[in-house]
Structure formats: structure tokens, C-alpha cells
Design an enzyme around this catalytic site. Structure first.
Site, short mmCIF file in Angstrom:
data_model
loop_
_atom_site.label_atom_id
_atom_site.label_comp_id
_atom_site.label_asym_id
_atom_site.label_seq_id
_atom_site.Cartn_x
_atom_site.Cartn_y
_atom_site.Cartn_z
N ASP A 43 -9.23 3.57 -2.11
CA ASP A 43 -10.23 3.96 -1.12
C ASP A 43 -11.52 4.49 -1.75
O ASP A 43 -11.73 5.70 -1.84
CB ASP A 43 -9.63 5.01 -0.18
CG ASP A 43 -8.38 4.48 0.50
OD1 ASP A 43 -8.16 3.25 0.46
OD2 ASP A 43 -7.62 5.29 1.04
N GLU A 59 2.68 4.94 -4.08
CA GLU A 59 2.71 5.92 -5.20
C GLU A 59 4.06 6.62 -5.29
O GLU A 59 4.44 6.97 -6.40
CB GLU A 59 1.58 6.93 -5.01
CG GLU A 59 0.19 6.33 -5.13
CD GLU A 59 -0.20 5.47 -3.92
OE1 GLU A 59 0.35 5.72 -2.84
OE2 GLU A 59 -1.00 4.54 -4.09
N ASP A 107 0.86 -1.20 0.00
CA ASP A 107 0.00 0.00 0.00
C ASP A 107 0.89 1.25 0.00
O ASP A 107 2.11 1.15 0.21
CB ASP A 107 -0.87 -0.06 1.27
CG ASP A 107 -1.92 1.04 1.33
OD1 ASP A 107 -2.30 1.59 0.27
OD2 ASP A 107 -2.38 1.36 2.46
O1 MIG Z 1 -3.81 6.19 4.77
O2 MIG Z 1 -3.46 0.97 5.77
O3 MIG Z 1 -5.93 2.24 0.49
O4 MIG Z 1 -6.89 0.05 1.94
O5 MIG Z 1 -6.77 0.22 4.76
C1 MIG Z 1 -4.57 5.04 4.64
C2 MIG Z 1 -4.61 1.72 5.97
C3 MIG Z 1 -3.64 3.88 4.34
C4 MIG Z 1 -4.91 3.10 2.47
C5 MIG Z 1 -5.41 1.89 1.75
C6 MIG Z 1 -6.41 1.19 2.61
C7 MIG Z 1 -5.80 0.82 3.93
C8 MIG Z 1 -5.26 2.07 4.63
N1 MIG Z 1 -4.31 2.75 3.75
#
Ligand code: MIG
Length: 773
Positions: free
Chosen positions: A477, A384, A381
């Protein structure tokens, strides 16, 4: 300020490339080559010599093709030489692609004509309409503002590839820019009859795919950028995730509830709170005192465990991962040598430079303790990368003013070994869109190395062209609202048409509160999407399948059971994606490219060639209108037949959604299971939906579902055909089980035709069988 390159004169060949120049701009050149028979490349270089320099590198840097391409999987040396063809022929094939190249002091642009009937698809993960014609937007990965919607200009994954389809003749072609920096795309927005793509820097590299069908384009595009390797079968099941399940006890409760309440489920996911204050590769030992015990209990229940890992590495001199990275210089630095730091969940962080193979190898090995404890797969996650304390863009639109690594951070890919050219580094501004993909690559390669007998499964949020080689993708999200069910369809179809077949959205919606009806309709959407995971943000009411009681719980279960029944069909589609690049979730135009109505459908999708799913996306709706393409279609639930070629309204009580089977198709299915490998698929049901005088053929693909033996041919193919004759029906089954033998006693053959249902059970393993019904 752009000067178009015209009056080109042919200069000669350099290796396999044909080179042109113009007196107007003597300090630049165009080089074209043919790769295979349907892929062409042309590149524009701001250089008077074709010496393979300045390829996506920091200004003035050196590199060679295809070494510094993060996107291209198949290098020049792996394509046949063009030597067979006469020079004049090669030149005449390339010439149409030499038009539309333009140069400005700090930018390069390619402009291609858009035919009047042409629609534009692909372009990765984007909100809004499926056809991108008339729109302009940047290709630049970001973590968009909370609640992305139709006006969000760019998302986590962007792919500089488009597929042009002229609906009147059904012809498709594709264009890919091999560029990982920002691309400004204009698909007929400023000039209605032209598509342009603009980049900064000194080289612009475009690949052209000649089609002529959408399937051909995908095949050609994925031959160049790579295909998804077969994922483990369990990853195709239903997944349950939450930000965050907070303890070992809670994980146990969720898994046990799934089993007690008969909700098919193959995996539970751990979000960031399982860690010790967001340090990657650690556990919060007070809430997860015994991960090994927890995981072995899950495994005993037929569940898998997936853990999240973010790139941001906490600056903490007592933290081993930080120490190692500092010691070996694995983190990204600015040009002046300073470390790049940014704030993410752990507080101040540094970020691994995944452009270097030595860094990817290190990172890949960091997964070892988690794997040893039994974790099955990884979720990447924030790659980017998302950095919460920095504003580095001064774009006019709010959405692009987002947080990521600074443009002038360096990526030291030049240190790569053994192919290593001791080249200078790449600026982040030219590398940006590759960051997430290269993190997923480090993860994928790490898992493969650490567990060489199992197929890795990685889920990533960020990626670009070629990410399908390493990971599945989810669309980040979304929000628990009706509009997001609708939005998911064109977005995921375009992702599939950009080479990434394994894709899905958060079932139930991530932000905000879901409710029973919304959750059920989301599950009906997700039930036939390639990736099927329920996920929900912190602070929201629960949305596990049972959270809203009846009748919602049963309706949710029944949607997921439909997926599990169809697993043999889905598995075969995954294999098709792995071998030819075909999407699993397909826009209607994929199989009906000449059908103008089909080309406009954004709220329904094909699953392979035989199923058409039309989810409900309006509150309170118990019916909706659906376009069925030409031919005959069978209602999946009732078996009723409908003529295609038009719109019809179909009812959809809560526990169902409009789902159709194309006539003259063979659908393999099995019994419902609580997890995909609970039992062998027994019996294997072959349901033939036939028009009168119909003929259907199908090849079922099977393998062991988890090892890499399929790459050496350990797989089974079963050819099935069904023919409706005047007085009877014949079904032929031909098993090719030499290299892998599925455990199977029996086929159940069902034929629907002319309002009748014929049925017969046949013993499996006879090689070739002809059945008369
Ligand atoms: O700032 O890890 O898209 O699926 O639950 C949020 C917490 C960071 C973004 C992800 C989401 C995940 C969440 N993350």
C-alpha cells in the site's frame, strides 16, 4: 553477553560437513561445507553433537537438512560431493568463514567485516536509501502502518540476504541467512566496519556466495534459493485493479472502456468485495450473478481475470472451507491445542498452517471452482499474516508494534509426508517470515496441479528468500504522492537484487487521491517495471487511465504502448531471470560495478543491459538530471546521441520521460497491441544503436508464452549481430527454430549510426541471413 567462538579446533568430517569446536564453548560447534565452487555454508549449532537436530524448530526439536529449510531449494544431495578435494584444501577454503560467530544464552550472531569501500544492497523490500550501509533493522514481515515511508523499519516481505559491493574494484559477494524467524540486521550501524545478523534459537545457518560480479552473486544465490519459472506472457502486460470493482457490470464497463479507448490491458483484478462477506473461494451472487459469463466476455476481449484470496478463514460453521479445515485439523493452533484466532476482513478467523504439505494440497485444490469458472490467476494478500486485533510485539519502535500471529503458535511441518519426519512442530516465531511464501506456494502448486498445461501466475504481498519460485511481488500500500515514485526505485531494485525479479508497485498510488500528472508519471515508472498494475484503494477518486481527461489520458496510453512495443525485449529478460536469476529492473551498478557514480544512482534504473529509464518524480518537472554511465547513449525518443560518464539535464514533457538506449545494443520490438497475444509480433523490428566501429550481439528468446513446453526446450532463439565497418554495416540473423517456430514473415532491421539511419526489410525463416546496409 555474546562470546565469540575463537581458538577453534578441527574435529573431523561428518558427511560433507567439516566440524570445528572450541574449548571455550564445548556445547556448540561450527560445521562448514562447500556446495559447488562458489557457494559455501557454515552453521553454528548450540549442540555438542552434529546430529542435524534443532534446525529452525521449536526448542529441542528434531529435523534434518535441508528438509526443514523453507528457503533453500537445492538440498545438499543435489550438489557435487566435495570428496574430490583434499581435506586440507577444503579446510583452508572454509577457514575465513569461521570467524565472527558468537553465542549468547538466547541468541546467535554472525559478524562479517565490511570493507571501507563496501556498499550493502539487497535485503528484500525496504524503504529508504538503496545502500543499507550504516543502518540497523529487523527482518520481520509486517503489514506496516498506512503510508509507509523512509522511516518504516520493516515491510511485508523481508529477505535475509545482502550483496556487498566494493566499488573501487567492482567485486561483489553475498551472504544469506537461512532463517525464517526474526533477524536483527546491523549493517555497520553500531560498528562502522562490521555487518552483523542476530537470531534467536539454537542454530544459525549462513550461506556465502563468492561472486565476483553482482551477476555472479545473483546466479549463485538463485541456484540455492530457486528461480522464477516463466510466467504466462499476458502477466507481463498492463493490469487494472481496484479495491474494489463492485459488480459484474462494472467489470464489463472497465474492460470495454479499455478497449474502446485503446489502452493496452491484459487483465482486470477483483479485490475482496467479489466474495460473499469475505469468505474465500465464494462469490457475492447478487453483485456477480454469473461469473462464468463475465469471464468468458473478458476472454473474448483478450482480457484475463485475477481474483484475490486471503489466508484468514471465516469462523462460520456453515462455511465449507472452515468445516473442512476443522475436520482435518488444517488450522494453526497454540501449544495447548487451542485454535489461533484473529480478526481480519471476515471478522473472527482461523489461519491455515501452510507449513504442512497436506494443508498446502488442500488449499491449492480449493482454487478449482474459480479456475473452472475461468479465473486465470490468483492474488494472495494479507499473508504476513496480517491480523488486525492483536498486538504481539513490544518493540520500541511504533512500526514493529504490529499485528500478526502470536509467537507461540505452532506450525506442524513435522507432519510432512512422504519425506516426513515425525518431528515436533516449529514455533511461529521461527517460521513467521515463511508464512506468506508458503501460502503463495500452496497457490502456485495448486494452480499447476489443476491446470497442468498452463503456467501459473500468482501475486503475493508477503514472502521471504525463495518466494520467486512461486509468485511475483508487489510492494503493497503505497500512497498517491510524488515521493512514492522515487521510493519505488531503490526498493524494487533491491528486491530484484534479492532474487525476486518479477516486482512492481501500485501505479497511481494506493492510498489517497491521485491526479493526472502524478498518474502519468507513475505510469511512466511502471511502464518499464517488471510488474505493471494500476491499483487504488477504496474511497479514493478513480485513477483508471482515462480518469483525469486530456492530456493525461494520452500520455498514460503512450507510456503503456512503449511497454507493449518492447514486449519481445521484456520477454527475453523474463527468460534471463528464469534461467540465471538476473533481475529485470537493474541498478546501474549491476552492469557498471566499478563506477562509483553509478553505484549511487537510486532514481534511475536499467531494464536489462540496453535501456536506462529515469522517471520524473517531481510535480511540475519537465526536465531532470540523469547520470549516464561510460559509453554512448541514444535518446529513446529523438535518437540524439549523448556521451556517458557524467550528469546531464534532459527535458521531459508530460508525454515522455528520460529513456536511453546503450550504444552497441540491439533492441527487438513489435507493433503496439491491445493485449500481448493479440497478434504475432509482425514485423519484428531489430533496432541497432551503434557507435562508429561498433559491434553488438543479442539473442532473442521466444516461446509459446503460456505452456510449460519451454521446460522441454520448446523455444526459439534468434542470434543477431550488427557490425559497423568503414563503408557499410552488416547485420547477421541466425534463427534457431527447431524446437519452436515463431509465426513471423519479416524482420525490419534499423541501424542508427553516426547520425544516419539505415533500414531494410528481410524475409524471416531463412535460417541464416547476412544483411548489408
Ligand atoms: O486491509 O484487499 O495491500 O492491495 O486492495 C487492506 C484490500 C487489504 C491490502 C492490499 C491492497 C488491497 C486491500 N488489502
Amino acid at each position: 553477553m555474546f562470546t565469540e567462538l575463537s581458538k577453534l579446533s578441527f574435529k573431523g568430517t561428518f558427511g560433507r560437513e567439516y566440524v570445528w569446536q572450541t574449548a571455550k564453548k564445548p556445547n556448540c560447534l561450527l560445521a562448514g561445507t562447500i556446495l559447488g565452487s562458489q557457494v559455501l555454508r557454515v552453521r553454528l549449532l548450540r549442540s555438542s553433537r552434529l546430529d542435524n537436530t534443532r534446525y529452525q524448530l521449536a526448542d529441542g526439536g528434531a529435523g534434518t537438512l535441508p528438509y526443514h529449510s523453507w528457503i533453500v531449494a537445492k538440498g545438499d544431495e543435489q550438489w557435487h560431493e566435495t570428496g574430490q578435494l583434499e581435506e586440507a584444501i577444503v579446510r583452508s577454503i572454509l577457514e575465513p568463514y569461521l570467524q565472527g560467530w558468537a553465542i549468547a544464552p538466547d541468541a546467535l550472531r554472525l559478524t562479517r567485516p565490511l570493507a571501507s569501500e563496501e556498499r550493502v544492497f539487497g535485503l528484500g523490500e525496504r524503504t529508504g536509501t538503496m545502500n543499507k550501509r550504516g543502518q540497523a533493522f529487523p527482518i520481520w514481515n509486517i503489514d506496516p502502518h498506512k503510508g509507509h515511508g523512509p522511516r518504516t523499519v520493516t515491510m511485508y516481505t523481508s529477505i535475509p540476504f545482502y550483496l556487498g559491493l566494493t566499488l573501487n574494484d567492482g567485486r561483489a559477494h553475498g551472504v544469506l541467512l537461512d532463517h525464517t524467524g526474526r533477524v536483527d540486521v546491523d549493517m555497520g550501524n553500531s560498528n562502522g566496519s562490521a555487518a552483523s545478523m542476530t537470531v534467536q534459537g539454537d542454530s544459525l545457518i549462513a550461506y556465502f556466495f563468492t561472486g565476483p560480479t553482482p551477476a555472479d552473486v545473483l546466479k549463485q544465490y538463485t541456484e540455492l534459493t530457486g528461480r522464477m519459472p516463466m510466467p504466462p506472457r499476458w502477466s507481463m502486460g498492463h493490469h487494472q485493479c481496484r479495491w474494489s470493482y463492485l459488480s459484474q457490470k462494472q467489470i464489463h464497463q472497465i474492460a470495454t472502456r479499455m478497449r474502446e479507448r485503446n489502452h493496452p490491458c491484459d487483465a482486470i483484478w477483483l479485490d475482496i468485495d467479489y466474495t460473499d462477506e469475505y469468505r474465500n473461494f465464494t462469490w457475492n451472487t447478487s453483485t456477480f450473478p454469473d461469473p462464468e459469463q463475465m469471464i468468458s466476455e473478458l476472454h473474448a476481449q483478450g482480457m484475463h481475470l485475477v481474483t484475490i484470496i486471503d489466508p484468514g478463514t471465516k469462523i462460520d460453521k456453515h462455511y465449507a472451507v472452515y468445516q473442512q479445515g476443522i475436520e482435518h485439523d488444517y488450522f494453526c493452533r497454540f501449544q495447548n491445542g487451542e485454535l489461533f484466532t484473529g480478526t481480519v476482513w471476515p471478522g473472527a478467523c482461523v489461519f491455515p498452517d501452510y507449513s504442512q504439505s497436506r494443508v498446502r494440497d488442500w488449499w491449492g485444490n480449493l482454487y478449482q471452482p474459480l479456475l473452472q469458472q475461468g479465473v486465470d490467476a490468483m492474488w494472495n494478500d494479507m499473508n504476513e499474516p496480517a491480523v488486525t486485533n492483536l498486538l504481539v510485539h513490544d518493540e520500541p519502535t511504533a512500526e514493529t508494534k504490529t499485528n500478526t500471529m502470536s509467537d507461540d503458535v505452532l506450525h506442524q511441518a513435522g507432519r510432512e509426508q512422504p519425506t516426513g519426519i515425525d518431528g515436533p512442530p516449529t514455533l511461529h516465531k521461527f517460521y513467521h517470515n515463511a508464512y506468506g511464501m508458503e501460502m503463495a506456494r500452496a497457490t502456485y502448486e495448486g494452480l499447476l496441479h489443476l491446470r497442468p498445461d498452463s503456467r501459473p501466475f500468482v501475486l503475493t504481498r508477503s514472502g521471504t528468500a525463495g518466494v520467486q519460485r512461486y509468485a511475483a511481488l508487489w510492494t503493497g500500500d503505497n500512497t498517491s504522492q510524488w515521493a512514492d515514485i522515487l521510493m519505488a526505485m531503490p526498493m524494487c531494485m533491491n528486491i530484484g537484487m534479492s532474487g525476486v525479479a518479477f516486482v512492481g508497485v501500485d501505479i497511481g498510488g494506493f492510498w489517497g487521491a491521485s491526479n493526472g500528472e502524478l498518474l502519468v508519471r507513475f505510469a511512466q515508472l511502471g511502464a518499464l517495471m517488471p510488474f505493471c498494475r494500476n491499483h487504488n484503494a477504496m474511497g479514493n477518486p478513480d485513477q483508471e487511465p482515462w480518469s483525469f481527461g486530456e492530456p493525461f489520458e494520452s500520455a498514460y496510453r503512450s507510456a503503456i504502448e512503449t511497454r507493449y512495443r518492447l514486449m519481445p525485449y521484456l520477454y527475453t529478460l523474463f527468460h534471463e531471470a528464469a534461467s540465471s536469476g538476473a533481475p529485470i529492473m537493474r541498478p546501474l551498478y549491476y552492469h557498471y560495478p566499478q563506477d562509483e557514480q553509478a553505484g549511487g544512482v537510486e532514481d534511475a534504473f536499467l531494464v536489462g543491459e540496453s535501456l536506462l529509464s529515469a522517471p520524473i518524480y517531481e510535480q511540475g518537472a519537465t526536465s531532470r538530471s540523469v547520470y549516464l554511465p561510460a559509453g554512448i547513449w541514444f535518446d529513446y525518443w529523438t535518437g540524439d546521441e549523448y556521451p556517458g560518464g557524467g550528469w546531464n539535464t534532459f527535458t521531459a514533457p508530460l508525454e515522455r520521460w528520460p529513456l536511453f538506449i546503450r550504444a552497441n545494443s540491439i533492441l527487438p520490438s513489435g507493433p503496439v497491441m491491445q493485449f500481448v497475444d493479440q497478434y504475432p509480433t509482425e514485423p519484428l523490428t531489430l533496432t541497432c544503436h551503434m557507435a562508429t566501429d561498433g559491434l553488438a550481439t543479442y539473442t532473442l528468446y521466444e516461446d509459446d508464452g503460456n505452456s510449460l513446453a519451454y521446460q522441454q526446450g520448446a523455444s526459439a532463439r534468434t542470434d543477431i549481430s550488427c557490425r559497423v565497418l568503414k563503408d557499410f554495416v552488416t547485420v547477421e540473423i541466425e534463427e534457431h527454430f527447431d524446437n519452436y517456430r515463431p509465426s513471423r514473415e519479416e524482420y525490419e532491421v534499423i541501424v542508427h549510426t553516426g547520425g544516419r539511419t539505415l533500414q531494410k526489410k528481410v524475409q524471416a525463416g531463412q535460417g541464416k541471413m547476412v544483411i548489408r546496409l
